[in-house]
Design a protein around this motif. Structure first.
Motif, PDB file in Angstrom:
ATOM      1  N   GLU A 298       0.826  -1.221   0.000  1.00  0.00           N
ATOM      2  CA  GLU A 298       0.000   0.000   0.000  1.00  0.00           C
ATOM      3  C   GLU A 298       0.852   1.259   0.000  1.00  0.00           C
ATOM      4  N   ASN A 299       2.000   1.219   0.675  1.00  0.00           N
ATOM      5  CA  ASN A 299       2.880   2.387   0.729  1.00  0.00           C
ATOM      6  C   ASN A 299       3.656   2.600  -0.571  1.00  0.00           C
ATOM      7  N   ASN A 300       3.967   1.498  -1.261  1.00  0.00           N
ATOM      8  CA  ASN A 300       4.891   1.584  -2.396  1.00  0.00           C
ATOM      9  C   ASN A 300       4.247   1.632  -3.771  1.00  0.00           C
ATOM     10  N   TYR A 301       2.982   1.214  -3.877  1.00  0.00           N
ATOM     11  CA  TYR A 301       2.377   1.091  -5.205  1.00  0.00           C
ATOM     12  C   TYR A 301       1.015   1.780  -5.252  1.00  0.00           C
ATOM     13  N   PRO A 302       0.580   2.191  -6.439  1.00  0.00           N
ATOM     14  CA  PRO A 302      -0.701   2.902  -6.560  1.00  0.00           C
ATOM     15  C   PRO A 302      -1.893   1.957  -6.450  1.00  0.00           C
ATOM     16  N   LEU A 303      -2.544   1.970  -5.314  1.00  0.00           N
ATOM     17  CA  LEU A 303      -3.761   1.178  -5.126  1.00  0.00           C
ATOM     18  C   LEU A 303      -4.971   2.093  -5.269  1.00  0.00           C
ATOM     19  N   PHE A 304      -4.936   2.869  -6.307  1.00  0.00           N
ATOM     20  CA  PHE A 304      -6.000   3.827  -6.620  1.00  0.00           C
ATOM     21  C   PHE A 304      -6.061   3.970  -8.134  1.00  0.00           C
ATOM     22  N   PRO A 305      -7.138   4.518  -8.691  1.00  0.00           N
ATOM     23  CA  PRO A 305      -7.238   4.675 -10.148  1.00  0.00           C
ATOM     24  C   PRO A 305      -6.147   5.591 -10.695  1.00  0.00           C
TER      25      PRO A 305
ATOM     26  N   ILE B 258      14.461  -6.868  -4.414  1.00  0.00           N
ATOM     27  CA  ILE B 258      13.734  -6.025  -3.465  1.00  0.00           C
ATOM     28  C   ILE B 258      14.647  -4.926  -2.928  1.00  0.00           C
ATOM     29  N   ASN B 259      14.116  -3.706  -2.904  1.00  0.00           N
ATOM     30  CA  ASN B 259      14.837  -2.573  -2.340  1.00  0.00           C
ATOM     31  C   ASN B 259      14.805  -2.681  -0.815  1.00  0.00           C
ATOM     32  N   LYS B 260      15.969  -2.806  -0.202  1.00  0.00           N
ATOM     33  CA  LYS B 260      16.028  -2.989   1.253  1.00  0.00           C
ATOM     34  C   LYS B 260      15.590  -1.751   2.022  1.00  0.00           C
ATOM     35  N   LYS B 261      15.718  -0.572   1.417  1.00  0.00           N
ATOM     36  CA  LYS B 261      15.420   0.667   2.133  1.00  0.00           C
ATOM     37  C   LYS B 261      13.918   0.879   2.323  1.00  0.00           C
ATOM     38  N   ASP B 262      13.137   0.580   1.277  1.00  0.00           N
ATOM     39  CA  ASP B 262      11.692   0.831   1.392  1.00  0.00           C
ATOM     40  C   ASP B 262      10.851  -0.428   1.175  1.00  0.00           C
ATOM     41  N   ASN B 263      11.516  -1.577   1.036  1.00  0.00           N
ATOM     42  CA  ASN B 263      10.830  -2.874   0.866  1.00  0.00           C
ATOM     43  C   ASN B 263      10.026  -2.962  -0.428  1.00  0.00           C
ATOM     44  N   ALA B 264      10.401  -2.199  -1.428  1.00  0.00           N
ATOM     45  CA  ALA B 264       9.685  -2.232  -2.702  1.00  0.00           C
ATOM     46  C   ALA B 264      10.224  -3.357  -3.590  1.00  0.00           C
ATOM     47  N   ILE B 265       9.331  -4.083  -4.228  1.00  0.00           N
ATOM     48  CA  ILE B 265       9.728  -5.090  -5.224  1.00  0.00           C
ATOM     49  C   ILE B 265      10.103  -4.348  -6.507  1.00  0.00           C
TER      50      ILE B 265
ATOM     51  N   LYS C 121      10.357   3.868  -9.887  1.00  0.00           N
ATOM     52  CA  LYS C 121       9.690   4.796  -8.992  1.00  0.00           C
ATOM     53  C   LYS C 121       9.428   6.138  -9.666  1.00  0.00           C
ATOM     54  N   ASN C 122       8.199   6.584  -9.565  1.00  0.00           N
ATOM     55  CA  ASN C 122       7.831   7.929  -9.994  1.00  0.00           C
ATOM     56  C   ASN C 122       8.038   8.843  -8.787  1.00  0.00           C
ATOM     57  N   GLU C 123       9.086   9.665  -8.842  1.00  0.00           N
ATOM     58  CA  GLU C 123       9.441  10.481  -7.684  1.00  0.00           C
ATOM     59  C   GLU C 123       8.349  11.486  -7.323  1.00  0.00           C
ATOM     60  N   LYS C 124       7.631  11.968  -8.329  1.00  0.00           N
ATOM     61  CA  LYS C 124       6.575  12.933  -8.068  1.00  0.00           C
ATOM     62  C   LYS C 124       5.434  12.293  -7.272  1.00  0.00           C
ATOM     63  N   GLU C 125       5.065  11.064  -7.664  1.00  0.00           N
ATOM     64  CA  GLU C 125       3.988  10.352  -6.971  1.00  0.00           C
ATOM     65  C   GLU C 125       4.501   9.623  -5.734  1.00  0.00           C
ATOM     66  N   SER C 126       5.819   9.414  -5.690  1.00  0.00           N
ATOM     67  CA  SER C 126       6.443   8.629  -4.625  1.00  0.00           C
ATOM     68  C   SER C 126       5.857   7.218  -4.567  1.00  0.00           C
ATOM     69  N   LYS C 127       5.597   6.659  -5.766  1.00  0.00           N
ATOM     70  CA  LYS C 127       5.064   5.301  -5.902  1.00  0.00           C
ATOM     71  C   LYS C 127       5.821   4.578  -7.017  1.00  0.00           C
ATOM     72  N   TYR C 128       5.828   3.256  -6.925  1.00  0.00           N
ATOM     73  CA  TYR C 128       6.433   2.432  -7.967  1.00  0.00           C
ATOM     74  C   TYR C 128       5.361   1.984  -8.953  1.00  0.00           C
TER      75      TYR C 128
END
Length: 322
Positions: free
Chosen positions: A114-121, A240-247, A282-289
Motif C-alpha cells: 500500500e505504501n509503495n504502489y498505486p492502489l487507486f485509479p 527487493i529494495n532494502k530501504k523501502d521494501n519495494a519489489i 519509482k515515480n518520484e513525483k507520486e512517490s510510488k512504484y
C-alpha cells in the motif's frame, strides 16, 4: 495494387533501417549476448533482442543509457558507442545458503504494498509489441500504442476488482504485419486480462520454497530466489529494495514440457514453457512504484492430423510511461 504497395513499403523499410547502426550488448568475461536490456535514448525506451542487438540512429552528442537488473548502468553519447557494448555484472557479497519458509524481507515487501504502489485509479501510456513465431520464423508482428486506465495496480484483501473491470484501454496507433498463410489461430489476451496478468507477482508460500543461496544482494538490493516445492517446473526471483521494501523486479519461469496435450478437433497442443518478467520504477513525483517494462513469453507445441510437429512462440514486450 496491393502487391506493388507492399513491395515499395518493404524497400523503404529496409532502406530506412540500413541507415541505422547496429550494436551488440555483451556480458563482460563470458561475452554472452544480453537480451531484454533497457535502452533509453532520443526520448524513447526500447530493448535489445535475444541476440543482444539493437539499432539506433541519432546525433553524436545524443545521450544513451543502457541498464539491466544485476548489471552496472552504462551511460555514453551515441557518437562514442562501440559496436560491442560490454556490461559489467554488479559485484555482490556471497552469502551462506539459507532456506526459508517465507523470507522476512519478502514479508515486509508484501506488507508495504500500500505504501509503495498505486492502489487507486490512475492512467498511463503504453507501447506493446506482440511477436508470433512459427518454428523460429516471425509470422506476425503487432505494435500497439495507447493509454490504459487502471482501477489499481494490484488487487488486495481490502480491494477486490470485478472481472473485466481492471483496465480500460484507448488505442492511438496499431500496426500489424503478418504472413498470408494458413496458420493456427491463437486467442490473445484481452487488454484487461493482459494488464492483470503482468501485475500477478504474489506467491502462495504453501507451494513455494524460498532461498538466498549465493544471494545477489548488496547494501541496497536483496535477491530472493524461489522454486516450486513439489516439482522443478517453476522457479524465479525477486529483486527487493532494502530501504523501502519495494519489489523492483519479479521473474518466473515455468517448464510445462511434461504436461498432457489438449485435443481440439484433429489437433493436439500444449504449452512447453512460460516466462514473465516484470520490472518496476519509482515515480518520484507520486512517490510510488509503477510497472515500467514487461516481457511475457510462451512456447506452444502443436501436432496436426498428419502428426507434423510445429512450435509456436508468442512474445509480448510492454513499456509504460506514467
Amino acid at each position: 495494387m496491393k502487391k506493388y504497395f507492399f513491395t515499395l513499403f518493404i524497400l523503404f523499410f529496409s532502406f530506412y533501417y540500413s541507415q541505422q547502426v547496429k550494436y551488440k550488448i555483451l556480458e563482460r568475461e563470458s561475452e554472452i549476448p544480453l537480451e531484454f536490456v533497457k535502452i533509453e535514448a532520443l526520448n524513447e525506451i526500447f530493448f535489445s533482442n535475444k541476440d543482444g542487438e539493437f539499432s539506433i540512429d541519432g546525433n553524436e552528442n545524443d545521450s544513451i543509457k543502457i541498464s539491466k537488473s544485476g548489471y552496472e548502468i552504462f551511460k555514453s553519447k551515441i557518437g562514442k558507442l562501440q559496436e560491442k557494448i560490454i556490461l559489467n555484472p554488479k559485484v555482490y557479497q556471497i552469502e551462506e545458503v539459507v532456506l526459508e519458509s517465507f523470507p522476512k524481507i519478502l514479508t515486509n515487501a508484501y506488507k508495504s504494498i500500500e505504501n509503495n504502489y498505486p492502489l487507486f485509479p490512475y492512467q498511463e501510456n503504453f507501447n506493446l509489441r506482440i511477436i508470433l513465431k512459427k518454428n523460429d520464423t516471425i509470422n506476425k508482428l503487432e505494435d500497439i500504442v495507447g493509454t490504459v486506465k487502471r482501477k489499481s495496480l494490484f488487487e488486495t484483501k481490502n480491494l477486490s476488482i470485478p472481472k473485466n473491470q481492471y483496465a480500460k484501454v484507448q488505442l492511438y496507433n496499431l500496426r500489424k504485419v503478418e504472413k498470408k498463410e494458413k496458420i493456427i489461430y491463437f486467442k490473445e489476451f484481452t487488454f484487461d486480462e493482459l494488464f492483470l496478468k503482468i501485475a500477478s507477482i504474489f506467491l502462495n508460500p504453501k507451494e513455494i520454497t524460498f532461498s538466498t543461496n549465493k544471494s545477489e544482494s548488496d547494501d541496497e538490493i536483496a535477491k530472493i530466489v524461489f522454486s516450486a516445492k513439489n516439482s522443478k517446473s517453476a522457479n524465479g526471483y525477486y529483486f527487493i529494495n532494502k530501504k523501502d521494501n519495494a519489489i523492483l523486479e519479479y521473474k518466473i519461469l515455468s517448464d510445462t514440457s511434461n504436461s498432457e496435450f489438449t485435443i481440439q478437433k484433429d489437433y493436439k497442443y500444449r504449452t512447453l514453457n512460460y516466462e514473465l518478467n516484470t520490472l518496476f520504477s519509482k515515480n518520484e513525483k507520486e512517490s510510488k512504484y509503477f510497472i515500467s517494462t514487461v516481457k511475457m513469453n510462451a512456447t506452444v507445441e502443436v501436432i496436426d492430423p498428419k502428426e507434423n510437429r510445429t512450435l509456436f512462440n508468442i512474445s509480448d514486450y510492454l513499456t509504460t510511461n506514467n
